[in-house]
Design a protein around this motif. Sequence first.
Motif, short mmCIF file in Angstrom:
data_model
loop_
_atom_site.label_atom_id
_atom_site.label_comp_id
_atom_site.label_asym_id
_atom_site.label_seq_id
_atom_site.Cartn_x
_atom_site.Cartn_y
_atom_site.Cartn_z
N HIS A 1 0.82 -1.21 0.00
CA HIS A 1 0.00 0.00 0.00
C HIS A 1 0.86 1.26 0.00
CE1 HIS A 1 0.79 -0.33 4.35
NE2 HIS A 1 0.55 0.97 4.41
N ASN B 1 0.73 4.03 -3.05
CA ASN B 1 0.45 5.44 -2.77
C ASN B 1 1.60 6.33 -3.22
OD1 ASN B 1 -2.02 4.83 -1.67
ND2 ASN B 1 -1.33 4.91 0.46
N ASP C 1 -6.94 14.48 6.17
CA ASP C 1 -6.46 13.11 5.92
C ASP C 1 -7.49 12.32 5.11
OD1 ASP C 1 -3.99 13.23 7.14
OD2 ASP C 1 -4.78 12.67 9.11
N HIS C 2 -8.75 12.46 5.50
CA HIS C 2 -9.82 11.74 4.80
C HIS C 2 -9.93 12.18 3.34
CE1 HIS C 2 -13.54 9.56 4.25
NE2 HIS C 2 -14.18 10.68 3.87
N GLU D 1 -7.55 13.48 1.55
CA GLU D 1 -6.34 13.03 0.85
C GLU D 1 -6.46 11.56 0.46
OE1 GLU D 1 -1.47 13.16 1.51
OE2 GLU D 1 -2.81 13.54 3.19
N GLN D 2 -6.97 10.72 1.37
CA GLN D 2 -7.13 9.30 1.08
C GLN D 2 -8.17 9.06 -0.01
OE1 GLN D 2 -5.08 6.90 2.14
NE2 GLN D 2 -4.00 8.60 3.14
N LYS E 1 -7.49 7.32 -3.57
CA LYS E 1 -8.30 6.19 -4.05
C LYS E 1 -8.83 6.46 -5.45
CE LYS E 1 -12.23 3.27 -2.76
NZ LYS E 1 -13.30 3.04 -1.73
#
Length: 537
Positions: free
Chosen positions: A407, A411, A465-466, A468-469, A473
């Motif tokens: 992972h 990324n 953070d959310h 960015e993730q 994705k």
Amino acid sequence: MPIDCIPFEDTGYFSNLVCDYLKQEEKLASFYRSFPSDAAFLTHAKERNKQFPKTHRRILVEVLKEQYQNIETSSETQQAIQLLAEDTTVTITTGHQLNLFSGPLYFLYKIISTINLSEKLSENYKDINVVPVFWMATEDHDFEEINHFTLHGKKFKWSPERYSDNANGAVGRFTTEGLEDVLKLLKAELGVGHQAEYLVKLFEDTYLNHNTLAEATRYLTNELFAKYGLVILDADHPKLKQLFVPTVLDELQHQTSYKAVTNTSKHLESANYPVQVSAREINLFYLTETSRERIVNVDGTFGVVDSDKIWNTDQELFEEVSAHPERFSPNVIMRPLYQETILPNICYIGGGGELAYWFELKTYFDKVEVPFPVLLLRNSVLLRTDKQYGKQQKLRVSNEELFLKQHELINRKVRQISNINIDFSTQKAHLKDQFEAMYALAEKTDATFLGAVKAQEVKQLKGLDHLEQRLLKAQRLKLKDEVSRLVALQNELFPLKSLQERTINFSEFYLEYGDQLINELKENLDPLSHEFSILTL
């Protein structure tokens, strides 16, 4: 064959203990005697040759000649055995379990490290003979660890139903009954071709033409490495065990190993290193043809676990040790001392786990006045084909990036190849600066608001953070072709998301490259590089 190297520490697959040893951290200095160096090897060799008893040399050579009498031996190995009788000869030793068809690839790397270091030292010191020794772990009894190997992602297993009736005994004494079934499966998997035919014949000659697993493993190892003068030893022998009788008696009477190793383990733990193995009060097994069980002392009486065997008096036990030393088998704590008792050894080469338990033994060796060998981490290797190297270049993946968790690798590469910036570090830093001002304001006005300000900061950072993730994705989906190629490459090189050398059998590469495999490994691996090697085939 191009070769690259990276520090063991950068792979993420080696413990802090091993990495600190390679860096020669001061807090580890008391757990070993000498770090590998020309000066250390020379000092140990001179000391060992002075102290090692001539009777031990004579008996060692007698046993080796006996063990090799039914096997075609190269002139190089014959000469090496003869050299062991001379008081100018020392050994470099590695050991391994009796894994079916050699087990994982690191079987090769251990032995090649040992051969290459022996040759290097022999060249450097003309007045000292250095012999490479492979110690077969014939007294091990963990059959489940050794009864299989992996080829093309398939496990070839020696069926439990085919055990001989000594399933709980020393594996070296197991009969090879039932391995014809594995041969049939292997033959079907390998297909046709010169290399395939050789591997089939090698397996057949190894396991169908030898009665015990010890005999078979000696034959296999000799076939692969005899031309390099490798000496293969089975220490499960009455004459060799006789040399160890004083130590066995001391163990039974005084529990020297338990006291010394337990003390050393506490020091390791205080230095924040995990203990690899724990010493028992008695670190010996009682060995018969069908079992290998622990010896214990319960309420002053010696006996054998899961057995009716007891000794009515201590003297009765001590007399059996002297009369039948072959019945007493050292466990992982005492096996290294047994090795150093019967061999004029100056260096042990092993993997990270092995070195970890050797570090627990230094004080024990000092107590019984046996020289502690130099400890050397074996070569570790990632083998890749030209085709795989080409894929790696196209994907612009560095050697260090290959070892990342999957992972993390995905990324990182998505961020690198994306046409938008998916790194909110700047925004997070700006947000933290803003909240610093709010903290200062709260302190000047109403300090009770500090908790509310902190909670809001945490909430907004989590929000970034959310986001960015989610963006990562979305980009992974958009770049799914690149991601799938990246994942496929890493899965090929790291089967089961582990180091290749810990899973794949040598036959997978031998099928493609034949003798070139071992020849090129031997040519390119430097036992003293202290780095992880990446070889392109």
